[in-house]
Design a protein around this motif. Sequence first.
Motif, mmCIF file in Angstrom:
data_model
loop_
_atom_site.group_PDB
_atom_site.id
_atom_site.type_symbol
_atom_site.label_atom_id
_atom_site.label_comp_id
_atom_site.label_asym_id
_atom_site.label_seq_id
_atom_site.Cartn_x
_atom_site.Cartn_y
_atom_site.Cartn_z
ATOM 1 N N LYS A 89 2.317 -63.821 21.349
ATOM 2 C CA LYS A 89 1.005 -63.356 21.776
ATOM 3 C C LYS A 89 0.111 -63.011 20.587
ATOM 4 C CE LYS A 89 2.528 -61.659 26.272
ATOM 5 N NZ LYS A 89 2.763 -60.480 27.135
ATOM 6 N N TYR A 90 0.713 -62.767 19.433
ATOM 7 C CA TYR A 90 -0.083 -62.470 18.254
ATOM 8 C C TYR A 90 -0.783 -63.729 17.761
ATOM 9 C CZ TYR A 90 2.414 -58.022 17.664
ATOM 10 O OH TYR A 90 2.929 -56.778 17.838
ATOM 11 N N PRO A 91 -1.937 -63.575 17.122
ATOM 12 C CA PRO A 91 -2.545 -64.730 16.448
ATOM 13 C C PRO A 91 -1.562 -65.310 15.436
ATOM 14 C CG PRO A 91 -4.081 -62.876 16.531
ATOM 15 C CD PRO A 91 -2.752 -62.355 16.994
ATOM 16 N N ALA A 92 -1.598 -66.613 15.256
ATOM 17 C CA ALA A 92 -0.644 -67.282 14.372
ATOM 18 C C ALA A 92 -0.624 -66.664 12.974
ATOM 19 C CB ALA A 92 -0.976 -68.769 14.289
ATOM 20 N N ARG A 93 -1.800 -66.234 12.493
ATOM 21 C CA ARG A 93 -1.881 -65.713 11.125
ATOM 22 C C ARG A 93 -1.082 -64.434 10.948
ATOM 23 N NH1 ARG A 93 -6.667 -64.255 13.693
ATOM 24 N NH2 ARG A 93 -7.139 -62.018 13.688
ATOM 25 N N PHE A 94 -0.799 -63.726 12.070
ATOM 26 C CA PHE A 94 -0.181 -62.406 11.990
ATOM 27 C C PHE A 94 1.328 -62.441 12.238
ATOM 28 C CE2 PHE A 94 0.824 -58.157 13.781
ATOM 29 C CZ PHE A 94 0.373 -57.364 12.738
ATOM 30 N N ARG A 95 1.845 -63.555 12.755
ATOM 31 C CA ARG A 95 3.238 -63.568 13.217
ATOM 32 C C ARG A 95 4.249 -63.334 12.104
ATOM 33 N NH1 ARG A 95 2.174 -68.796 17.044
ATOM 34 N NH2 ARG A 95 0.776 -67.715 18.499
ATOM 35 N N GLY A 96 4.025 -63.959 10.947
ATOM 36 C CA GLY A 96 4.960 -63.782 9.847
ATOM 37 C C GLY A 96 5.022 -62.341 9.390
ATOM 38 N N ALA A 214 -11.583 -47.918 -6.393
ATOM 39 C CA ALA A 214 -10.521 -48.922 -6.504
ATOM 40 C C ALA A 214 -10.419 -49.827 -5.288
ATOM 41 C CB ALA A 214 -9.177 -48.222 -6.729
ATOM 42 N N GLY A 215 -11.082 -49.445 -4.189
ATOM 43 C CA GLY A 215 -10.955 -50.226 -2.963
ATOM 44 C C GLY A 215 -12.079 -51.210 -2.720
ATOM 45 N N ASP A 216 -12.802 -51.581 -3.756
ATOM 46 C CA ASP A 216 -13.991 -52.408 -3.560
ATOM 47 C C ASP A 216 -13.683 -53.865 -3.225
ATOM 48 O OD1 ASP A 216 -12.960 -52.972 -6.067
ATOM 49 O OD2 ASP A 216 -14.926 -53.361 -6.966
ATOM 50 N N ARG A 217 -12.408 -54.268 -3.263
ATOM 51 C CA ARG A 217 -12.068 -55.670 -3.002
ATOM 52 C C ARG A 217 -11.475 -55.900 -1.618
ATOM 53 N NH1 ARG A 217 -9.821 -57.861 -8.878
ATOM 54 N NH2 ARG A 217 -11.379 -56.746 -10.129
ATOM 55 N N GLY A 218 -11.516 -54.888 -0.775
ATOM 56 C CA GLY A 218 -11.080 -55.082 0.599
ATOM 57 C C GLY A 218 -9.723 -54.493 0.923
ATOM 58 N N GLY A 219 -9.359 -54.614 2.206
ATOM 59 C CA GLY A 219 -8.142 -53.993 2.697
ATOM 60 C C GLY A 219 -6.883 -54.766 2.364
ATOM 61 N N MET A 220 -5.754 -54.100 2.550
ATOM 62 C CA MET A 220 -4.457 -54.723 2.321
ATOM 63 C C MET A 220 -3.375 -53.892 2.998
ATOM 64 S SD MET A 220 -3.371 -53.634 -1.563
ATOM 65 C CE MET A 220 -4.947 -53.513 -2.395
ATOM 66 N N MET A 234 -2.711 -59.653 3.583
ATOM 67 C CA MET A 234 -4.162 -59.503 3.650
ATOM 68 C C MET A 234 -4.729 -60.522 4.631
ATOM 69 S SD MET A 234 -5.215 -58.857 -0.364
ATOM 70 C CE MET A 234 -4.371 -60.312 -0.975
ATOM 71 N N GLU A 235 -5.835 -60.167 5.272
ATOM 72 C CA GLU A 235 -6.522 -61.095 6.160
ATOM 73 C C GLU A 235 -7.934 -61.320 5.646
ATOM 74 O OE1 GLU A 235 -6.530 -60.028 10.264
ATOM 75 O OE2 GLU A 235 -4.380 -60.351 10.520
ATOM 76 N N ILE A 236 -8.311 -62.608 5.555
ATOM 77 C CA ILE A 236 -9.652 -62.978 5.108
ATOM 78 C C ILE A 236 -10.196 -64.027 6.059
ATOM 79 C CG2 ILE A 236 -11.045 -63.909 3.217
ATOM 80 C CD1 ILE A 236 -8.798 -63.041 1.303
ATOM 81 N N GLU A 237 -11.191 -63.661 6.866
ATOM 82 C CA GLU A 237 -11.815 -64.613 7.794
ATOM 83 C C GLU A 237 -10.795 -65.401 8.608
ATOM 84 O OE1 GLU A 237 -14.926 -64.913 8.629
ATOM 85 O OE2 GLU A 237 -15.694 -63.426 7.212
ATOM 86 N N ASP A 238 -9.946 -64.664 9.344
ATOM 87 C CA ASP A 238 -8.949 -65.256 10.243
ATOM 88 C C ASP A 238 -7.817 -65.978 9.523
ATOM 89 O OD1 ASP A 238 -10.262 -64.286 12.454
ATOM 90 O OD2 ASP A 238 -11.414 -66.120 12.787
ATOM 91 N N GLN A 239 -7.690 -65.790 8.233
ATOM 92 C CA GLN A 239 -6.590 -66.375 7.485
ATOM 93 C C GLN A 239 -5.676 -65.257 6.990
ATOM 94 O OE1 GLN A 239 -6.238 -69.819 7.203
ATOM 95 N NE2 GLN A 239 -8.001 -69.794 8.577
ATOM 96 N N GLY A 240 -4.394 -65.342 7.365
ATOM 97 C CA GLY A 240 -3.436 -64.345 6.915
ATOM 98 C C GLY A 240 -2.750 -64.799 5.643
ATOM 99 N N ILE A 241 -2.653 -63.908 4.669
ATOM 100 C CA ILE A 241 -2.056 -64.236 3.381
ATOM 101 C C ILE A 241 -0.891 -63.285 3.106
ATOM 102 C CG2 ILE A 241 -2.452 -64.444 0.897
ATOM 103 C CD1 ILE A 241 -5.425 -64.842 1.546
ATOM 104 N N LEU A 242 0.309 -63.839 2.900
ATOM 105 C CA LEU A 242 1.485 -63.064 2.530
ATOM 106 C C LEU A 242 1.796 -63.303 1.063
ATOM 107 C CD1 LEU A 242 3.948 -63.481 5.538
ATOM 108 C CD2 LEU A 242 3.022 -61.329 4.671
#
Length: 281
Positions: A89-96, A214-220, A234-242
């Motif tokens: 049920k999770y978006p594909a980007r989040f499953r891993g 120190a947080g000016d580059r976004g969440g993590m 990290m997530e950037i525009e619907d793209q999940g990055i591990l």
Amino acid sequence: MTAMARAENKEEAGGTAHLVAALAKALREQQGLTQEVLGKKLGYTASAVSAMETCAQPASDKMLVALEEHIGAGLGVFQKARRWMLLEKYPARFRGFSEMESGAITISSYETLVVDGLFQTEDYARALIGGGYPPVSEQKREELVEARLLRRALFDRAPAPMIELILEESVLRRPFGSREILRGQLRSLIEDAQRDNVCLQVLPMDRGLRGSHAGDRGGMKLVETKDHEHVVYMEIEDQGILISDPPDVSPLAHRYAKIRAQALSPDDSLSLIDRLAGEKQ
């Protein structure tokens, strides 16, 4: 549910949903039950059972529990399927990342736009997901809300993970749906922060005035897995990055540590959240 929504659900249904559907139908027929009779046992209509068996509406977590109780035949199949149905049920980007999160020793999150999904209330999650773009169907929205809320089981898992959350102050002021929903979310954050395994801090909006932010580059999100490996998500525009390579994880972990040092103390953070929750707007 519209015919279009049913067709979309069938197309998107994963392998676990299809396996559950086939097993439920086989066990129902083996026990000589009609869809109507099984529906009454489960607390659903015959059409809901039919939709589950055709994957027009895959089984919810609640239905899986009921299926295990009434036709599971002691196999434990539907109970075991709950975890895998949730992942689908999770978006594909989040499953891993979800797999890592479920067994993590520590979870450290820095959020700049919205409350971390692990801490979201049902109303906040529904307003956030329902108002996103591109829009999702009502049924898909409810599935995503259910999946998000089930993540909260992490708070009470044994052994309990250490969970840290740092929120930008702007997150606490940004309403979704209504200001009352936001107030409810703030009150929920205060309750969650009372847990022994939770630490909540706020990075104030005026942090940049001190010459360093120190947080000016976004969440993590930083996770220590059960195997003591360190991973950043990290997530950037619907793209999940591990990110798992130590040389890449290290500077991000140092950045997170700096963000934590620049945030308000846990006590001062709770005082701020409490004040914002009580403001009339």
